[in-house]
Enzyme design. Structure first.
Site, PDB file in Angstrom:
ATOM      1  N   LYS A   1     -14.516  -5.379  -5.793  1.00 47.40           N
ATOM      2  CA  LYS A   1     -15.635  -6.101  -6.096  1.00 47.40           C
ATOM      3  C   LYS A   1     -16.759  -6.055  -5.113  1.00 47.40           C
ATOM      4  CE  LYS A   1     -12.253  -7.899  -9.171  1.00 47.40           C
ATOM      5  NZ  LYS A   1     -11.656  -6.688  -9.317  1.00 47.40           N
TER       6      LYS A   1
ATOM      7  N   HIS B   1     -12.972 -12.490  -6.470  1.00 48.80           N
ATOM      8  CA  HIS B   1     -14.151 -12.867  -6.755  1.00 48.80           C
ATOM      9  C   HIS B   1     -14.849 -13.539  -5.812  1.00 48.80           C
ATOM     10  CE1 HIS B   1     -13.941 -10.513 -10.601  1.00 48.80           C
ATOM     11  NE2 HIS B   1     -12.921 -11.286 -10.623  1.00 48.80           N
TER      12      HIS B   1
ATOM     13  N   SER C   1     -12.106 -15.335 -12.961  1.00 46.51           N
ATOM     14  CA  SER C   1     -12.850 -13.994 -13.230  1.00 46.51           C
ATOM     15  C   SER C   1     -13.542 -14.050 -14.585  1.00 46.51           C
ATOM     16  CB  SER C   1     -11.985 -12.889 -13.311  1.00 46.51           C
ATOM     17  OG  SER C   1     -10.794 -13.054 -14.273  1.00 46.51           O
TER      18      SER C   1
HETATM   19  C1  LIG Z   1      -9.080 -12.420 -10.089  1.00 45.90           C
HETATM   20  C2  LIG Z   1      -8.705 -11.067 -10.469  1.00 45.90           C
HETATM   21  N1  LIG Z   1      -7.422 -10.723  -9.626  1.00 45.90           N
HETATM   22  C3  LIG Z   1      -7.140  -9.467  -9.510  1.00 45.90           C
HETATM   23  C4  LIG Z   1      -7.999  -8.485 -10.289  1.00 45.90           C
HETATM   24  C5  LIG Z   1      -7.321  -6.833  -9.867  1.00 45.90           C
HETATM   25  O1  LIG Z   1      -8.292  -6.461  -8.835  1.00 45.90           O
HETATM   26  P1  LIG Z   1      -8.226  -4.815  -8.911  1.00 45.90           P
HETATM   27  O2  LIG Z   1      -9.358  -4.459  -9.779  1.00 45.90           O
HETATM   28  O3  LIG Z   1      -8.766  -4.417  -7.419  1.00 45.90           O
HETATM   29  O4  LIG Z   1      -6.867  -4.281  -9.232  1.00 45.90           O
HETATM   30  C6  LIG Z   1      -9.049  -8.906 -10.759  1.00 45.90           C
HETATM   31  C7  LIG Z   1      -9.978  -7.501 -11.169  1.00 45.90           C
HETATM   32  O5  LIG Z   1     -10.199  -7.539 -12.521  1.00 45.90           O
HETATM   33  C8  LIG Z   1      -9.483 -10.104 -10.821  1.00 45.90           C
HETATM   34  O6  LIG Z   1     -10.460 -10.458 -11.451  1.00 45.90           O
END
Ligand SMILES: Cc1ncc(COP(=O)(O)O)c(C=O)c1O
Length: 388
Positions: A236, A205, A177
């Site tokens: 996202k 992502h 991310s």
């Molecule tokens: C790789 C990854 N996993 C999980 C999440 C968490 O997702 P959510 O924003 O839907 O809670 C994010 C979000 O920032 C992320 O980048």
């Protein structure tokens, strides 16, 4: 109370204090902050669906029909038609037998990783995995081994020492991310086969973005295996909120019974599911947004290179611009803000010490002239600060 303030003062001293920014408009290529319109280069709304009229109509129609709240957790009386419809859509899209929706990506990772492993098990996690993965692993009480980013040699040497654990789980973001690079999934699967592991993939992502049909990393790499457990978010590229896991019916039944972050929380409002169903429909039937995103990414990466920045070539919408020094990164972000661009600085602990950065995200909603404008401002300020 006093010690809270001291801790905050120390964060301030180190340049690590975080503050909320108020967005006065809807999400989009531009946002309004302090009555000023700024080009938005830091959202995960990769396909520009957050404010898409089709998603909005779907939510409004669902509210008219099913009301707003879901009233209880799924296992009590909150399991509504739109939850199950969404899960069918996800399973079909991801070509798995079944799927299950969670309330957010954070909850999904916390709940599933803790459900998959106990104190007799071991978890191998890439050091750059999302915080929710680390938190899930800690919650599980399993032995946790974090391997250096994408370092398959280190992963294998850790796997060699783990034969006595009951269940071995390798966990990785498929698109990292904060770095925007891809996990080496072929190599990870080879090791999983060799050392008999499950592989938990975080497709936050990748969903809607990677692969020619937007199905994610497994489509992009053209691999399949029973060993993979795939989670992804609806927050996202899907432009909404929530998360999913997909796999066999047995796996889904397992999470319904074991994942506390699924069991003990109120179900998503049905309108959120309705918008997600519409978003999957758009992603499935129309590749124009994905093509536009790819075009914009190529344009932006080329533009950065032409202006003297080093940029990797991974096919993802996340482009890290490393500044390293915390203060300089904050200055870069502030000067961009003054020039009409909203691009947040990313600092430790989100990224390792000494690697503060601007995490640029490009969207299908950007126009070429927006990107050209951003490139010129980034170059000008980058030069002024000695970053290039
Ligand atoms: C790789 C990854 N996993 C999980 C999440 C968490 O997702 P959510 O924003 O839907 O809670 C994010 C979000 O920032 C992320 O980048």
């Amino acid at each position: 109370m006093h010690s809270f303030k001291e801790e905050l003062d120390s964060l301030k001293q180190d340049g690590l204090f975080r503050q909320l920014r108020l967005i006065e408009s809807s999400q989009g290529s531009h946002v309004s902050i302090n009555n000023q319109t700024l080009l938005n280069l830091c959202s995960n709304d990769y396909l520009g669906l957050c404010n898409d009229s089709r998603l909005k109509i779907a939510a409004i129609e669902a509210i008219k029909k099913y009301g707003f709240g879901s009233g209880a957790s799924r296992l009590v009386c909150g399991n509504m038609l739109l939850h199950e419809m969404l899960e069918e859509v996800i399973a079909e899209f991801k070509e798995t037998e079944s799927a299950l929706v969670f309330n957010s990506g954070y909850c999904a990772n916390l709940g599933m990783i803790a459900a998959l492993s106990t104190k007799d098990d071991i978890i191998f996690s890439d050091r750059f995995n999302h915080a929710s993965i680390l938190d899930g692993a800690i919650l599980s009480r399993a032995k946790l081994r974090r391997y250096p980013h994408k370092d398959m040699f280190s992963l294998e040497s850790l796997l060699k020492q783990a034969s006595l654990f009951k269940r071995r789980l390798i966990v990785t973001d498929t698109v990292f991310s904060m770095d925007g690079d891809l996990a080496p999934l072929y190599e990870i699967l080879n090791l999983a086969d060799k050392y008999d592991c499950f592989v938990f993939l975080d497709e936050a992502h990748a969903t809607g973005v990677l692969g020619s049909l937007g199905k994610g990393a497994l489509e992009y790499f053209n691999i399949k295996s029973e060993r993979f457990i795939q989670m992804g978010t609806l927050s996202k590229a899907l432009g909404g909120f929530g998360a999913y896991v997909c796999g066999s019916k047995t796996l889904i039944d397992y999470f319904i019974n074991k994942a506390r972050a699924f069991i003990y929380t109120t179900a998503l409002p049905p309108s959120v599911c309705a918008s997600a169903i519409t978003a999957f429909g758009i992603i499935k039937n129309d590749d124009s947004l994905r093509n536009k995103l790819r075009h914009n990414l190529q344009f932006f990466r080329d533009g950065l290179r032409e202006r003297g920045f080093k940029v990797l070539d991974d096919p993802t919408p996340i482009i890290p611009l490393l500044v390293n020094d915390i203060k300089k990164t904050m200055d870069f972000s502030r000067l961009l803000f003054e020039a009409g661009i909203f691009l947040q600085a990313i600092r430790p602990p989100t990224v390792p010490k000494g690697t503060s950065r601007l995490r640029i995200t490009v969207s299908a909603a950007h126009k070429e002239e927006d990107l050209e404008f951003a490139l010129d401002k980034i170059k000008m300020i980058g030069k002024q600060l000695g970053v290039i």
